[in-house]
Scaffold this active site. Structure first.
Site, PDB file in Angstrom:
ATOM      1  N   GLU A  49      40.689  38.217  33.748  1.00  0.00           N
ATOM      2  CA  GLU A  49      41.607  37.159  34.175  1.00  0.00           C
ATOM      3  C   GLU A  49      40.894  35.901  34.660  1.00  0.00           C
ATOM      4  O   GLU A  49      41.438  34.798  34.568  1.00  0.00           O
ATOM      5  CB  GLU A  49      42.547  37.673  35.268  1.00  0.00           C
ATOM      6  CG  GLU A  49      43.573  38.702  34.780  1.00  0.00           C
ATOM      7  CD  GLU A  49      43.067  40.120  34.852  1.00  0.00           C
ATOM      8  OE1 GLU A  49      41.852  40.309  35.074  1.00  0.00           O
ATOM      9  OE2 GLU A  49      43.873  41.052  34.679  1.00  0.00           O
ATOM     10  N   PHE A 111      52.479  49.587  44.735  1.00  0.00           N
ATOM     11  CA  PHE A 111      51.377  49.672  43.783  1.00  0.00           C
ATOM     12  C   PHE A 111      51.109  48.294  43.167  1.00  0.00           C
ATOM     13  O   PHE A 111      52.023  47.634  42.694  1.00  0.00           O
ATOM     14  CB  PHE A 111      51.712  50.682  42.676  1.00  0.00           C
ATOM     15  CG  PHE A 111      50.626  50.774  41.629  1.00  0.00           C
ATOM     16  CD1 PHE A 111      49.356  51.227  41.976  1.00  0.00           C
ATOM     17  CD2 PHE A 111      50.862  50.383  40.320  1.00  0.00           C
ATOM     18  CE1 PHE A 111      48.344  51.296  41.021  1.00  0.00           C
ATOM     19  CE2 PHE A 111      49.851  50.443  39.369  1.00  0.00           C
ATOM     20  CZ  PHE A 111      48.591  50.898  39.720  1.00  0.00           C
ATOM     21  N   LYS A 161      58.952  41.196  39.396  1.00  0.00           N
ATOM     22  CA  LYS A 161      59.445  41.812  38.161  1.00  0.00           C
ATOM     23  C   LYS A 161      60.960  41.634  37.978  1.00  0.00           C
ATOM     24  O   LYS A 161      61.435  41.318  36.889  1.00  0.00           O
ATOM     25  CB  LYS A 161      59.092  43.301  38.177  1.00  0.00           C
ATOM     26  CG  LYS A 161      59.807  44.114  37.120  1.00  0.00           C
ATOM     27  CD  LYS A 161      58.864  44.927  36.286  1.00  0.00           C
ATOM     28  CE  LYS A 161      59.636  45.629  35.171  1.00  0.00           C
ATOM     29  NZ  LYS A 161      58.776  46.150  34.144  1.00  0.00           N
ATOM     30  N   MET A 479      17.845  28.297  39.242  1.00  0.00           N
ATOM     31  CA  MET A 479      18.051  27.269  40.261  1.00  0.00           C
ATOM     32  C   MET A 479      17.707  27.796  41.645  1.00  0.00           C
ATOM     33  O   MET A 479      17.111  27.093  42.464  1.00  0.00           O
ATOM     34  CB  MET A 479      19.496  26.769  40.222  1.00  0.00           C
ATOM     35  CG  MET A 479      19.762  25.623  41.160  1.00  0.00           C
ATOM     36  SD  MET A 479      18.648  24.241  40.860  1.00  0.00           S
ATOM     37  CE  MET A 479      19.622  23.259  39.737  1.00  0.00           C
TER      38      MET A 479
HETATM   39  C1  LIG Z   1      29.416  33.126  40.947  1.00  0.00           C
HETATM   40  C2  LIG Z   1      28.179  32.527  41.504  1.00  0.00           C
HETATM   41  N1  LIG Z   1      27.312  33.289  42.191  1.00  0.00           N
HETATM   42  C3  LIG Z   1      26.166  32.757  42.679  1.00  0.00           C
HETATM   43  C4  LIG Z   1      25.888  31.432  42.511  1.00  0.00           C
HETATM   44  C5  LIG Z   1      24.609  30.826  43.099  1.00  0.00           C
HETATM   45  N2  LIG Z   1      23.749  30.325  42.018  1.00  0.00           N
HETATM   46  C6  LIG Z   1      23.727  29.022  41.692  1.00  0.00           C
HETATM   47  S1  LIG Z   1      22.728  28.715  40.409  1.00  0.00           S
HETATM   48  C7  LIG Z   1      22.279  30.319  40.277  1.00  0.00           C
HETATM   49  C8  LIG Z   1      21.313  30.767  39.215  1.00  0.00           C
HETATM   50  C9  LIG Z   1      21.904  30.795  37.874  1.00  0.00           C
HETATM   51  O1  LIG Z   1      21.042  31.473  37.007  1.00  0.00           O
HETATM   52  P1  LIG Z   1      21.108  31.222  35.449  1.00  0.00           P
HETATM   53  O2  LIG Z   1      22.483  31.376  34.964  1.00  0.00           O
HETATM   54  O3  LIG Z   1      20.078  32.077  34.782  1.00  0.00           O
HETATM   55  O4  LIG Z   1      20.769  29.695  35.324  1.00  0.00           O
HETATM   56  P2  LIG Z   1      19.384  28.918  35.486  1.00  0.00           P
HETATM   57  O5  LIG Z   1      19.408  28.258  36.812  1.00  0.00           O
HETATM   58  O6  LIG Z   1      18.281  29.916  35.354  1.00  0.00           O
HETATM   59  O7  LIG Z   1      19.416  27.928  34.378  1.00  0.00           O
HETATM   60  C10 LIG Z   1      22.913  31.074  41.250  1.00  0.00           C
HETATM   61  C11 LIG Z   1      22.693  32.527  41.457  1.00  0.00           C
HETATM   62  C12 LIG Z   1      26.848  30.663  41.819  1.00  0.00           C
HETATM   63  N3  LIG Z   1      26.701  29.358  41.630  1.00  0.00           N
HETATM   64  N4  LIG Z   1      27.961  31.228  41.300  1.00  0.00           N
END
Ligand SMILES: Cc1ncc(C[n+]2csc(CCOP(=O)(O)OP(=O)(O)O)c2C)c(N)n1
Ligand SMILES: [Mg+2]
Lengths: 565, 160
Positions: A49, A111, A161, A479
Site C-alpha cells: 500500500e 478485526f 463497510k 549518504m
Molecule cells: C525510509 C527511510 N529510512 C531511512 C532513511 C535514512 N537514510 C537517508 S539516505 C540513506 C541511505 C540510502 O542508501 P541508498 O539507497 O543505497 O542510497 P545511496 O545514498 O547509497 O545513494 C538512509 C538510510 C530514509 N531517508 N528513509
C-alpha cells in the site's frame, strides 16, 4: 436516485475525471473494487500500500492533477502513512480512500480496525470519516477540492463497510463552496508594486524558486520575470524544472548539496525573491547566516509559510502564477523601466556569479575504470536528451540526480523532498509511467532504497510499465556513510550493505530485464540497451564505493561553509 | 507574552483533537483551553490561553486558521477585552476558621456551594489575577481540592 455507497464513489471518481487509481484490496473494501471493475477506471494493483500512495503522488505530479489510492482497513491503512506524510510535506494533491470496519463496530477493537483518522490527522491537509452514505458524494467532492486547491496536499476518506454497501440518494454535483476554506489566489496589488520597486532598486537580486512554482504551473511566468530583468535563479530540490536548468541564468540547486555559486549568490545577494519555497533547513543551513544582506520578498499561497523560519520584508500571499503575472505586467507598464539599463546595472553581479561558477563548477574526479555515479547521471541526461521523467530514491543517488540531470521542464523530476522516503522512486516511476505512457521514465536509485519497494517489479510488469531503474550500487547506505566518513571518524555503523540481491537475476525472476555495468566503458551501452528495451529494466551500475556528494554544507552550518571535496 | 485567542470552530467530532494535535505537534504551549457551543449549535467557540514570542503567536494564529474546520481566529488580547474564569475550591473550615473563610469569600464576592462539618466548597469568578489572589489567601487555611474552568474571554464592544 438511490445508489449504493460503492456506486456513489465510482460516480464521483468519474465526475472528477479519474482514469487510474492505485489500490490494494481487503475484506471491508471488496464491494468498492467490485464496482470499480465495472467502470472504465483502471485499478493498478500494487504489491504494497505504501507504493500505491507514492504512485498516486507521482501520477498526480506528472498529470498536474489529483492522484488516487484505495486500500483496505487496518494494516492496509497504516501502510499508507509514509506515502501520505511524504505527499503532505511536498504539497502533493492526492486523495486516499481507506476501508473501515462497519460503523457499529468502530471503537470496539474489531478485526483490522485502526483509527486512521487519528493517525493521519497531522499528516493530511484534511481527513474524513464518512458515517452516513448520504454524505458520501459531497465529502468526496470536497476532498478533491481541498486536495487540489490552495496549497495542495493529501486528503484521506475513511469508508466504513456499511457505508460502502448501503443505499442512499445520490446528490447531483454542484460547485463546492466552503465557509471555512477559501485560499487566497490574487496578490495584493500594493504588495506587488512594493516588491517590484524593490527589485528595481536591487543591485544583487536572486530568485529562489521552490515547489510552489511547479504546483502552480508558473514556470513560464517565472522565466519571463527572470529573463526580463536578467535575475539569476536558484531552485530547491522540489523546484527543479521550474526554471530551465541549462539556461545561463540558472544556478541550479541551493542548500546542503547545492552548487557553490548558488549558495554564494544567496549569501551575498541584496534581494532574495522567494517564490513558492518554504525556507527549509536543508536550504537555509544556519538561519542567522542565511542571505544575511538581503531584503526578502516571499510569494506563497500558504500564509503559515511566510515568516515561519526567516523574517520576510515583503510578504505576498498568493498563487505564484497570479503573483508572477502581476509582477510581469507591473514591469510592462513602467514607462521609465529600461530592461537594457537594468541589465547593465546587474552585470557586475552576474560577473561575480560567473566567477564563482568558473572557480567551482559541479564536478567529480575520474578514476580510471571505476564508474562514477555522476558520470552515469550525465550519460542518462545525454542519452535521453534531458527529456526523461526522473524519479529518485533518497540519499546520494537523489542528490546526484538533482545535480547532474539538468531539468529544463517542470513535472519531470519526482522525489520525496520533505520527508525523504527511501522507496519512493520506484513506485513513483510506475505512477509516472501510467500518467505518461509515451515518456521515458527512469528511477535513479540506490542499492539500499530500491529494496524498500522492490516488490513493485511485479506491478511494473503486470501493467507493462517499461520504467528503467538505474541503481547506483555502492554497497552502502551511502549518504549515511558519507556523514560517518566526515563526522564519525569513518565508523561505518550499520551502513555496509554486505548482502544485496543479484539485481540482474532478481529483475529476470520477475520477467523484467537486468543489465549490469562494472566499468566505465559499459555505462553507455547499458543505458542505450535499456532505453531501447520495451520492458521494465534494472540497470545495476557498480560504482565507486565511497564516492561523496559535494558541495556539502554540514547540518547547522552557514551555507558559505561548504565542503567542496 | 500571554495571549488569549478565541477560535470559532465547526462543531464536529474530532475538531478539538485537530486543535490540540496542532499544538502538541508543533511544540506550542497551551495554558488553558475552554470550549463550548455557541448560539448556533453547529459552531463552537474555543478560548485558548498561550504564551510565546510574537513570531510564535503569529504562527499559532495562522496555523489555527489553516485548519479546515476553523471558521475564525482572533487574538483578543490584541485589543480591549474581558476575561473570566471560574474556580471551585474546597477549603478546610473547622470551628476556628469557618468565619474567616466566609469573610474571605465575601470580599471576593464568592459563594459557598457546598457545606460539610469540616469544609466549605466555594465558587469564585473573575479574571485570572483575582482567582490567583483567592487561592493565595486560602492556601494557608488549607485548600483540599481545586477545579478551574480555564479562561473564557470576549472582546469589548467598540465604544463609539
Ligand atoms: C525510509 C527511510 N529510512 C531511512 C532513511 C535514512 N537514510 C537517508 S539516505 C540513506 C541511505 C540510502 O542508501 P541508498 O539507497 O543505497 O542510497 P545511496 O545514498 O547509497 O545513494 C538512509 C538510510 C530514509 N531517508 N528513509
Ligand atoms: Mg547505496
Amino acid at each position: 436516485m438511490k445508489v449504493t455507497g460503492a456506486q456513489a464513489i465510482v460516480k464521483c471518481l468519474e465526475e472528477q475525471g479519474v482514469e487510474v487509481i492505485f489500490g490494494f484490496p481487503g475484506g471491508v473494501i471488496i464491494d468498492l473494487f467490485d464496482e470499480l471493475e465495472k467502470s472504465d477506471i483502471t485499478n493498478v494493483l500494487v504489491r504494497h500500500e505504501q507504493a500505491a500512495v507514492h504512485a498516486a503522488d507521482a501520477y498526480g505530479r506528472v498529470k498536474g492533477d489529483v492522484g488516487v489510492a484505495l486500500v483496505t482497513s487496518g494494516p492496509g491503512a497504516t501502510n499508507t502513512v509514509t506515502g501520505i506524510a511524504s505527499a503532505y510535506m511536498d504539497s502533493i494533491p492526492i486523495v486516499v480512500f481507506t476501508g473501515q470496519v462497519p460503523t457499529a463496530l468502530i471503537g470496539n477493537d474489531a478485526f483490522q480496525e485502526v483509527d486512521i483518522i487519528g493517525i493521519t490527522r497531522p499528516c493530511t491537509k484534511h481527513n474524513y470519516l464518512v458515517k452516513d452514505p448520504k454524505d458520501l458524494a459531497e465529502t468526496i467532492r470536497e476532498a478533491f477540492y481541498i486536495a487540489r486547491t490552495g496549497r495542495p496536499g493529501p486528503v484521506l476518506i475513511d469508508l466504513p463497510k456499511d457505508v460502502v454497501i448501503s443505499k442512499a440518494n445520490f446528490t447531483e454535483p454542484k460547485p463546492v463552496k466552503m465557509q471555512t476554506y477559501r485560499p487566497t489566489y490574487e496578490p495584493h496589488p500594493g504588495q506587488i508594486a512594493k516588491a517590484s520597486k524593490e527589485i528595481l532598486k536591487a543591485k544583487k537580486p536572486v530568485i529562489y524558486a521552490g515547489g510552489g512554482v511547479i504546483a502552480s504551473d508558473s514556470n513560464e511566468e517565472l522565466t519571463e520575470l527572470a529573463t526580463k530583468l536578467n535575475i539569476p535563479v536558484t531552485m530547491t530540490l522540489m523546484g527543479l524544472g521550474g526554471f530551465p536548468g541549462t539556461h545561463k541564468l540558472s544556478m541550479g540547486m541551493l542548500g546542503m548539496h547545492g552548487t557553490y555559486f548558488a549558495n554564494m549568490a544567496v549569501s551575498k545577494c541584496d534581494l532574495l525573491i522567494a517564490v513558492g519555497a518554504r525556507f527549509d533547513d536543508r536550504v537555509t543551513g544556519k538561519l542567522d547566516e542565511f542571505a544575511p544582506h538581503a531584503k526578502i520578498i516571499h510569494i506563497d499561497i500558504d500564509p503559515t509559510s511566510i515568516s515561519k523560519n526567516v523574517k520576510v520584508d515583503i510578504p505576498i500571499v498568493a498563487d505564484c502564477k497570479y503573483a508572477l503575472t502581476a509582477m510581469n505586467r507591473w514591469f510592462d507598464v513602467q514607462d521609465d523601466f529600461n530592461g537594457k539599463e537594468y541589465e547593465e546595472k546587474l552585470s557586475p553581479w552576474l560577473d561575480d556569479i560567473n566567477d564563482w561558477k568558473r572557480k567551482h563548477p559541479l564536478g567529480y574526479v575520474e578514476e580510471g575504470d571505476i564508474i562514477k555515479p555522476q558520470f552515469v547521471v550525465q550519460k542518462l541526461h545525454e542519452l535521453t536528451k534531458g527529456d526523461a521523467i526522473i524519479s529518485t530514491e533518497v540519499g546520494q543517488n537523489q542528490m546526484w540526480a538533482a545535480q547532474f540531470y539538468h531539468f529544463n521542464k517542470p513535472r519531470h523530476f519526482l522525489t520525496s523532498g520533505g520527508l525523504g522516503v527511501m522507496g519512493y522512486g520506484f513506485p513513483a516511476a510506475i505512477g509516472a509511467q501510467m500518467a505518461a505512457p509515451d515518456k521515458t521514465v527512469i528511477d535513479v536509485a540506490g542499492d539500499g532504497s530500491i529494496q524498500m519497494n522492490i516488490q513493485e517489479l511485479a506491478t511494473a510488469r503486470q501493467y507493462k510499465c517499461p520504467v528503467k531503474v538505474a541503481i547506483l550500487n555502492n554497497g552502502f547506505l551511502g549518504m549515511v556513510r558519507q556523514w560517518q566518513e566526515l563526522f564519525y571518524d569513518k565508523r561505518y555503523a550499520g551502513t555496509d550493505l554486505e548482502v544485496s540481491p543479484d539485481f540482474v537475476a532478481l529483475a529476470q525472476a520477475y520477467g523484467a530485464v537486468g543489465l549490469r555495468a562494472t566499468k566505465v566503458s559499459e555505462v553507455v551501452p547499458v543505458i542505450k540497451e535499456a532505453l531501447a528495451t520495451d520492458n521494465t529494466v534494472f540497470m545495476d551500475f557498480v560504482i565507486a564505493r565511497e564516492e561523496g556528494v559535494y558541495p556539502m554544507v554540514p547540518a547547522g552550518k552557514a551555507t558559505t561553509e561548504m565542503l567542496l571535496t | 507574552m500571554k495571549h488569549t485567542i478565541s477560535v470559532l470552530l465547526q462543531n464536529k467530532p474530532g475538531v478539538l483533537s485537530r486543535v490540540t494535535g496542532l499544538f502538541s505537534g508543533r511544540g506550542f504551549n497551551i495554558e488553558s483551553l475552554c470550549v463550548a457551543e455557541t448560539l448556533d449549535p453547529g459552531v463552537s467557540c474555543l478560548t485558548l490561553v498561550t504564551r510565546g514570542p510574537d513570531p510564535i503567536i503569529e504562527q499559532i494564529t495562522k496555523q489555527l486558521h489553516k485548519l479546515i474546520d476553523v471558521i475564525k481566529v482572533v487574538d483578543i488580547s490584541e485589543s480591549d477585552y474581558v476575561e473570566r474564569e471560574m474556580v471551585l475550591i474546597r477549603v478546610k473550615a473547622e470551628s476556628n476558621t469557618r468565619a474567616e473563610v466566609l469573610r474571605v469569600i465575601d470580599i471576593f464576592r464568592g459563594k459557598v456551594v457546598d457545606v460539610s462539618p469540616k469544609s466549605y466548597a466555594v465558587e469564585i469568578t473573575g479574571p485570572q489575577s483575582k482567582i490567583q489572589a483567592v487561592i493565595d489567601i486560602l492556601k494557608p487555611i488549607g485548600i483540599q481540592e481545586i477545579v478551574r474552568t480555564g479562561t473564557i474571554a470576549m472582546a469589548r464592544a467598540k465604544k463609539f
